[in-house]
Design a protein around this motif. Structure first.
Motif, PDB file in Angstrom:
ATOM      1  N   GLU A  50     -28.003 -26.778  15.689  1.00 58.57           N
ATOM      2  CA  GLU A  50     -27.033 -26.618  14.659  1.00 58.57           C
ATOM      3  C   GLU A  50     -27.088 -26.763  13.301  1.00 58.57           C
ATOM      4  OE1 GLU A  50     -22.541 -27.805  14.447  1.00 58.57           O
ATOM      5  OE2 GLU A  50     -22.774 -27.655  16.694  1.00 58.57           O
ATOM      6  N   THR A  51     -28.191 -28.288  13.221  1.00 58.62           N
ATOM      7  CA  THR A  51     -28.211 -28.421  11.891  1.00 58.62           C
ATOM      8  C   THR A  51     -29.103 -29.370  12.090  1.00 58.62           C
ATOM      9  OG1 THR A  51     -26.033 -29.686  12.236  1.00 58.62           O
ATOM     10  CG2 THR A  51     -27.748 -30.815  11.019  1.00 58.62           C
ATOM     11  N   GLY A  52     -30.014 -29.138  10.855  1.00 58.16           N
ATOM     12  CA  GLY A  52     -31.627 -29.294  10.566  1.00 58.16           C
ATOM     13  C   GLY A  52     -32.140 -30.198   9.602  1.00 58.16           C
ATOM     14  N   VAL A  53     -32.968 -31.093   9.678  1.00 59.93           N
ATOM     15  CA  VAL A  53     -32.937 -31.773   8.715  1.00 59.93           C
ATOM     16  C   VAL A  53     -34.854 -31.591   8.636  1.00 59.93           C
ATOM     17  CG1 VAL A  53     -33.983 -33.676   7.789  1.00 59.93           C
ATOM     18  CG2 VAL A  53     -31.449 -33.346   9.458  1.00 59.93           C
ATOM     19  N   PRO A 120     -34.060 -23.864   5.182  1.00 60.56           N
ATOM     20  CA  PRO A 120     -32.576 -23.364   4.143  1.00 60.56           C
ATOM     21  C   PRO A 120     -32.327 -22.261   3.986  1.00 60.56           C
ATOM     22  CG  PRO A 120     -34.708 -24.569   3.021  1.00 60.56           C
ATOM     23  CD  PRO A 120     -34.585 -24.288   4.518  1.00 60.56           C
ATOM     24  N   ALA A 121     -30.768 -22.120   3.531  1.00 58.68           N
ATOM     25  CA  ALA A 121     -29.820 -21.715   2.813  1.00 58.68           C
ATOM     26  C   ALA A 121     -30.547 -21.283   1.705  1.00 58.68           C
ATOM     27  CB  ALA A 121     -28.595 -21.204   2.699  1.00 58.68           C
ATOM     28  N   GLU A 122     -31.391 -20.485   1.333  1.00 58.43           N
ATOM     29  CA  GLU A 122     -32.068 -19.743   0.045  1.00 58.43           C
ATOM     30  C   GLU A 122     -31.056 -19.381  -1.289  1.00 58.43           C
ATOM     31  OE1 GLU A 122     -35.300 -18.500   0.614  1.00 58.43           O
ATOM     32  OE2 GLU A 122     -35.715 -19.721   1.360  1.00 58.43           O
ATOM     33  N   SER A 123     -29.901 -18.245  -0.648  1.00 51.92           N
ATOM     34  CA  SER A 123     -29.004 -17.533  -2.064  1.00 51.92           C
ATOM     35  C   SER A 123     -27.378 -17.709  -1.163  1.00 51.92           C
ATOM     36  CB  SER A 123     -28.642 -16.270  -1.706  1.00 51.92           C
ATOM     37  OG  SER A 123     -28.316 -15.612  -0.555  1.00 51.92           O
ATOM     38  N   GLY A 124     -26.564 -17.647  -1.900  1.00 51.38           N
ATOM     39  CA  GLY A 124     -25.116 -17.414  -1.126  1.00 51.38           C
ATOM     40  C   GLY A 124     -24.604 -18.486  -2.906  1.00 51.38           C
ATOM     41  N   THR A 214     -26.206 -30.991  -4.350  1.00 46.53           N
ATOM     42  CA  THR A 214     -26.147 -29.476  -4.155  1.00 46.53           C
ATOM     43  C   THR A 214     -25.367 -29.346  -2.928  1.00 46.53           C
ATOM     44  OG1 THR A 214     -27.437 -29.799  -5.615  1.00 46.53           O
ATOM     45  CG2 THR A 214     -26.752 -27.032  -5.119  1.00 46.53           C
ATOM     46  N   VAL A 215     -24.676 -28.052  -2.606  1.00 47.98           N
ATOM     47  CA  VAL A 215     -23.797 -27.667  -1.689  1.00 47.98           C
ATOM     48  C   VAL A 215     -24.359 -26.024  -1.655  1.00 47.98           C
ATOM     49  CG1 VAL A 215     -22.595 -27.706   0.377  1.00 47.98           C
ATOM     50  CG2 VAL A 215     -22.379 -29.297  -1.908  1.00 47.98           C
ATOM     51  N   ARG A 216     -25.375 -25.184  -0.736  1.00 49.87           N
ATOM     52  CA  ARG A 216     -25.563 -24.304  -0.943  1.00 49.87           C
ATOM     53  C   ARG A 216     -24.842 -23.953   0.258  1.00 49.87           C
ATOM     54  NH1 ARG A 216     -30.596 -23.475  -2.532  1.00 49.87           N
ATOM     55  NH2 ARG A 216     -30.227 -24.008  -4.526  1.00 49.87           N
ATOM     56  N   TYR A 217     -24.174 -22.747   0.524  1.00 50.44           N
ATOM     57  CA  TYR A 217     -23.633 -21.673   1.704  1.00 50.44           C
ATOM     58  C   TYR A 217     -23.419 -20.187   1.452  1.00 50.44           C
ATOM     59  CZ  TYR A 217     -19.708 -19.878   4.190  1.00 50.44           C
ATOM     60  OH  TYR A 217     -19.149 -19.455   5.526  1.00 50.44           O
ATOM     61  N   ASP A 218     -24.452 -19.409   2.588  1.00 52.61           N
ATOM     62  CA  ASP A 218     -24.568 -17.725   2.362  1.00 52.61           C
ATOM     63  C   ASP A 218     -23.902 -17.823   3.448  1.00 52.61           C
ATOM     64  OD1 ASP A 218     -25.724 -18.979   4.898  1.00 52.61           O
ATOM     65  OD2 ASP A 218     -27.479 -18.995   4.373  1.00 52.61           O
ATOM     66  N   GLY A 219     -23.130 -18.058   3.706  1.00 52.91           N
ATOM     67  CA  GLY A 219     -22.042 -17.205   4.607  1.00 52.91           C
ATOM     68  C   GLY A 219     -22.183 -17.597   6.005  1.00 52.91           C
ATOM     69  N   ARG A 220     -23.819 -18.258   6.874  1.00 59.40           N
ATOM     70  CA  ARG A 220     -23.888 -18.833   7.563  1.00 59.40           C
ATOM     71  C   ARG A 220     -25.130 -19.844   7.992  1.00 59.40           C
ATOM     72  NH1 ARG A 220     -28.109 -17.305  11.009  1.00 59.40           N
ATOM     73  NH2 ARG A 220     -29.713 -17.469   9.548  1.00 59.40           N
ATOM     74  N   ARG A 221     -25.221 -20.396   7.015  1.00 57.99           N
ATOM     75  CA  ARG A 221     -25.483 -21.730   6.159  1.00 57.99           C
ATOM     76  C   ARG A 221     -24.613 -22.250   5.245  1.00 57.99           C
ATOM     77  NH1 ARG A 221     -31.934 -20.010   7.368  1.00 57.99           N
ATOM     78  NH2 ARG A 221     -30.771 -18.644   5.656  1.00 57.99           N
ATOM     79  N   VAL A 222     -24.926 -23.760   5.570  1.00 54.85           N
ATOM     80  CA  VAL A 222     -24.650 -24.520   4.903  1.00 54.85           C
ATOM     81  C   VAL A 222     -25.857 -25.751   4.217  1.00 54.85           C
ATOM     82  CG1 VAL A 222     -23.364 -26.703   3.769  1.00 54.85           C
ATOM     83  CG2 VAL A 222     -22.586 -24.826   4.907  1.00 54.85           C
ATOM     84  N   VAL A 232     -29.497 -28.202   7.020  1.00 55.35           N
ATOM     85  CA  VAL A 232     -29.478 -27.184   6.750  1.00 55.35           C
ATOM     86  C   VAL A 232     -28.295 -27.021   8.173  1.00 55.35           C
ATOM     87  CG1 VAL A 232     -29.948 -24.683   7.108  1.00 55.35           C
ATOM     88  CG2 VAL A 232     -31.168 -26.135   6.214  1.00 55.35           C
ATOM     89  N   MET A 233     -27.405 -26.856   8.055  1.00 56.30           N
ATOM     90  CA  MET A 233     -26.106 -26.573   9.191  1.00 56.30           C
ATOM     91  C   MET A 233     -25.721 -25.566   9.167  1.00 56.30           C
ATOM     92  SD  MET A 233     -23.972 -30.332   7.879  1.00 56.30           S
ATOM     93  CE  MET A 233     -24.501 -29.715   6.090  1.00 56.30           C
ATOM     94  N   ARG A 234     -25.130 -25.342  10.768  1.00 55.15           N
ATOM     95  CA  ARG A 234     -24.824 -23.955  10.573  1.00 55.15           C
ATOM     96  C   ARG A 234     -23.209 -23.730  10.269  1.00 55.15           C
ATOM     97  NH1 ARG A 234     -26.978 -21.441  16.479  1.00 55.15           N
ATOM     98  NH2 ARG A 234     -25.430 -21.768  16.460  1.00 55.15           N
ATOM     99  N   VAL A 235     -22.733 -22.945   9.973  1.00 55.45           N
ATOM    100  CA  VAL A 235     -21.365 -23.654   9.928  1.00 55.45           C
ATOM    101  C   VAL A 235     -20.331 -22.517  11.632  1.00 55.45           C
ATOM    102  CG1 VAL A 235     -20.891 -22.667   7.869  1.00 55.45           C
ATOM    103  CG2 VAL A 235     -20.722 -21.334   9.420  1.00 55.45           C
ATOM    104  N   VAL A 236     -19.517 -23.612  11.856  1.00 51.10           N
ATOM    105  CA  VAL A 236     -18.649 -22.966  12.457  1.00 51.10           C
ATOM    106  C   VAL A 236     -18.504 -21.892  13.178  1.00 51.10           C
ATOM    107  CG1 VAL A 236     -17.195 -23.331  14.759  1.00 51.10           C
ATOM    108  CG2 VAL A 236     -18.615 -25.583  13.371  1.00 51.10           C
ATOM    109  N   ASP A 237     -18.063 -20.816  14.030  1.00 52.03           N
ATOM    110  CA  ASP A 237     -18.038 -19.297  14.102  1.00 52.03           C
ATOM    111  C   ASP A 237     -16.768 -19.761  14.992  1.00 52.03           C
ATOM    112  OD1 ASP A 237     -18.419 -16.430  13.640  1.00 52.03           O
ATOM    113  OD2 ASP A 237     -19.935 -16.458  15.926  1.00 52.03           O
ATOM    114  N   ALA A 238     -15.716 -20.070  13.903  1.00 50.69           N
ATOM    115  CA  ALA A 238     -14.340 -20.331  15.269  1.00 50.69           C
ATOM    116  C   ALA A 238     -13.871 -20.233  13.871  1.00 50.69           C
ATOM    117  CB  ALA A 238     -14.278 -20.899  15.900  1.00 50.69           C
TER     118      ALA A 238
END
Lengths: 366, 366
Positions: A50-53, A120-124, A214-222, A232-238
Motif C-alpha cells: 500500500e505504501t512504498g519507500v 513513484p507517481a510521475e504525473s498528476g 511536494t505532494v503529487r497525486y496521479d489519481g491512483r498514488r500519492v 509512494v502511497m496508494r490512495v484508498v479505493d473507497a
C-alpha cells in the motif's frame, strides 16, 4: 558487491524505510528490506503493497550490482549496535557480511524476485505545503479516524483541495475532525489516504529538514518527495462519506468554557464513567455545566464547571473520551461548544480560531 | 462517621497501602481498601493474605466509628483527581460520600466482615538496618529470583543473619545473586520472603524518610515499621536451597573485563542469539574474549572484547541475558569473571568490592 558507508547514514535510512515494513502476515518477503545496488547507487526499499519507500543511501564506496532482501527485524536491531563509525557490506553467495570495528555479522539474505518495484507517481496534480503547517493539520485530525482497518472508507484521512484551501477530514462515525488552511493551488481534487499511509506521511514530515514538501497525486498514488527519500502511497479505493452533512449550520445553545477546567472535570467523572456506562450527562444551565455519571455497581459522581452560556438550557450525554480527545487537540485556553439539541451532533472549536472544528455525536440520555 | 483530611495525605496513604492490594482472583473483598475509623483513629488497610499494610491517616477531624471496604480500582483513581486541598468523607448507609471542592463522589462500599485483621509481629528477633544500604542490597539481588509463583522456594529472597552480617540471596536455579553487609546484631536466624513481599519491602523503603528501618521476625511473620505505616509479611513456608553448594571455591580461569565493553558486545551478539538459540559461546584466550552466536535461519555474529586473563584458555556458553542481567547490577568499571571449566558455574563480581557476587550456570556447548 562492496559498500563502505557511515554507520549513521545506514542506520538513518533503515529507520526511515522501516515505517513501511509489512507485517509478516501480508507476505513474508515484505517483512524485509530490499537492498538494491545498481549503477553506482545503493537503495533501501520497503513496501507493504500500500505504501512504498525508496531511500537512497549516501555511501563512500559502492561497487558491483546486487538485489536481495534482508530480514527486517534483524537488520533494524543490528544497525543500532554496530560499534564503529564506518560499516562495510559485502556479499558471499547469499550471505550479507556486515563488518564494523571488530564485529562481523553474516546474515542470510532472501532472493528479491517477488519484491515489487517502488515506482513513484510521475504525473498528476502537484502542490507544495509548508511542512510545519501540514504536520499540525495532520496531528489535529488523525486521532478521529476509525482504527478498524475493515472500515476502509473511515480508516484514514480525507484530503480535499478546493478554492486555494487544503482541508483534511477524519471521522470514525461517532466524531469528526476537520482542519483547513490556505495553500497556493487552484486545482480541485480529493483523495483518501489510509491511517497507515498517514502515519507514513507523519514519519516523512518528521524526518525532513526542508521547509516545504511536494505532494503529487496521479489519481491512483500519492508521492511525497524529500531529500533522498521517495514515499509512494496508494490512495484508498473507497468513498469517504459526505461529511458536510453532519456539520450543523445553526445552533440553539453555545457554551464557552476553559479547556483546562473541562479537562479536569472530565478526568473526575471518567473515574465512574469508565466503570461500565462510558456515558456522562452534561446539564447546561446559566453559568454552570454540571457533569454527572452513574455506575450501577460503583456509585456516582457530580461535578461542576463554570461556563458562559448563550441560548437555551440543555441536557445532553456524551462518551467522555470523545470530548477528552477533542480537548487534547485544541490549544486555546477557552473552547466553544455549540449545540442544536440533545440528539444532534455537537460542534467544538477553539475560541476565535477558524479552520479547525470537531463534531461529536451525543449518546442517548439514559 | 465524618472525616476531614488533606487530599494529599489521603492520596499518600492510599498509594502506600495499594501495593498490598490483592488481585481480584484471590478473594474479591481483598481487591478493596479497608477503611477503619475507631477510637479517633482512621486506618487504611490492605492485604493479599500474604502481606498486610496498616496505614494511619493523619486527619484534621475524625468522628464516629465505621469499618467498610472501598473498591480498590475506583478509590485509587479517585484520590488522584480530587480538585480541592481538603476532602471530606462521610457515610450515608453503605454509601461513602467523598466531597472536595464542587465535586461529590458517592461510592458504594462493601461490608468488612470477611476482611482479616492486620496484626503485626509483636515479639521475636528485631534488628535495625540502614535504609539506603538495604535498598541497595535488595536491588542487587531481587532480579535473580524465580518469577514463577509456583516455584515457592525460589520465588523470593532469602535473608540470613549470621555473625554480624546480613546476607540476601536470590536464585532461579540458573543464576544466583548474593549481597552481604555488616549490621549490628549478634543473633542467628534466616527466613524467606516471597517476591511479592520483597516488592512491598522495596515500596516501604522507597516511601520512608527515616534513616533506618526496624525489622521484626517472629518465626512466622516479618514486620516493618516506619512512621505511620505497619507492613506485615508472612514468610514463605518452604526451604531455600543450600546455595553455598553452587559457589565454587577455586577457579582455573579468571578474566577481568570492562563492564561497558562486555555489555555492548552482548548487545551485538544478542541480535542473533535472541533469534532462537539464546546461546552465546565465549572463547577466552590471552587478552581476548570472543563472543559467537549462530542462528540456523538468520546467520551468525562474531565479536571481540579485550580482557586480562589469568589461568587456562576456556570455551564456555551462556544465555546472554543472564550475563547482561548481572552486568546491569554491577556499578564498577571493571568486573571479574571466575571459571572452573565449561560445565561448572561461573562467578561474576565487581572488581575489588567484596560482599556482592553472582553465579551463572553455563549452557551445554552446541
Amino acid at each position: 558487491m562492496k559498500i563502505t558507508v557511515t554507520t549513521l547514514e545506514l542506520r538513518d535510512k533503515i529507520t526511515i524505510a522501516s515505517k513501511a515494513l509489512a507485517k509478516k502476515s501480508v507476505k513474508p518477503i515484505l517483512a524485509g528490506f530490499l537492498f538494491e545496488v545498481k549503477d553506482g547507487n545503493f537503495y533501501i526499499c520497503t513496501t507493504d503493497l500500500e505504501t512504498g519507500v525508496k531511500a537512497t543511501v549516501n555511501a563512500a564506496e559502492i561497487s558491483g550490482e546486487a538485489r536481495f532482501v534482508v530480514p527486517g527485524d534483524i537488520i533494524q536491531k543490528l544497525v543500532k549496535v554496530l560499534p564503529d563509525e564506518i560499516t562495510e557490506l559485502s556479499l558471499e553467495g547469499d550471505v550479507l557480511v556486515i563488518s564494523s570495528g571488530s564485529t562481523v555479522f553474516r546474515i542470510t539474505t532472501m532472493p528479491a524476485d517477488e519484491f515489487p518495484e517502488i515506482t513513484p507517481a510521475e504525473s498528476g496534480i502537484t502542490f507544495e505545503v509548508d511542512i510545519s503547517l501540514l504536520e499540525e493539520m495532520v496531528e489535529k485530525v488523525i486521532f478521529a479516524a476509525a482504527k478498524d482497518e475493515f472500515m476502509r472508507n473511515l480508516n484514514g484521512v480525507f484530503w480535499e483541495l478546493h478554492k486555494n484551501l487544503l482541508r483534511l477530514v477524519a471521522s470514525d462515525g461517532f466524531r469528526l475532525a476537520l482542519a483547513e488552511e490556505q495553500i497556493e493551488n487552484e486545482e480541485e481534487t480529493s483523495f483518501l489516504l489510509s491511517l497507515k499511509s498517514m502515519k507514513e506521511v507523519q514519519n516523512v514530515l518528521d524526518n525532513t529538514t526542508e521547509p516545504t514538501i511536494t505532494v503529487r497525486y496521479d489519481g491512483r498514488r500519492v508521492s511525497l518527495t524529500t531529500n533522498d527519500v521517495e514515499t509512494v502511497m496508494r490512495v484508498v479505493d473507497a468513498e469517504f462519506p459526505d461529511y458536510k452533512r453532519v456539520i450543523p449550520e445553526t445552533f440553539k445553545t453555545k457554551v464557552v468554557v476553559s479547556r483546562k477546567d473541562l479537562m479536569e472535570s472530565l478526568k473526575r467523572v471518567m473515574v465512574i464513567a469508565s466503570k461500565g456506562s462510558e456515558s456522562v450527562k452534561f446539564e447546561i444551565e446559566e453559568n454552570v455545566m454540571r457533569l454527572v455519571s452513574k455506575s450501577p455497581d460503583y456509585g456516582e459522581v457530580i461535578d461542576e464547571v463554570e461556563v458562559q452560556k448563550e441560548g437555551e438550557d440543555l441536557v445532553i450525554a456524551f462518551n467522555p473520551k470523545f470530548i477528552e480527545d477533542v480537548l487534547k487537540h485544541i490549544e486555546t485556553e477557552e473552547i466553544e461548544m455549540n449545540f442544536v439539541d440533545s440528539t444532534s451532533p455537537c460542534q467544538i472549536n477553539p475560541l476565535d480560531i477558524s479552520g479547525y472544528l470537531y463534531i461529536v455525536m451525543p449518546i442517548r440520555l439514559a
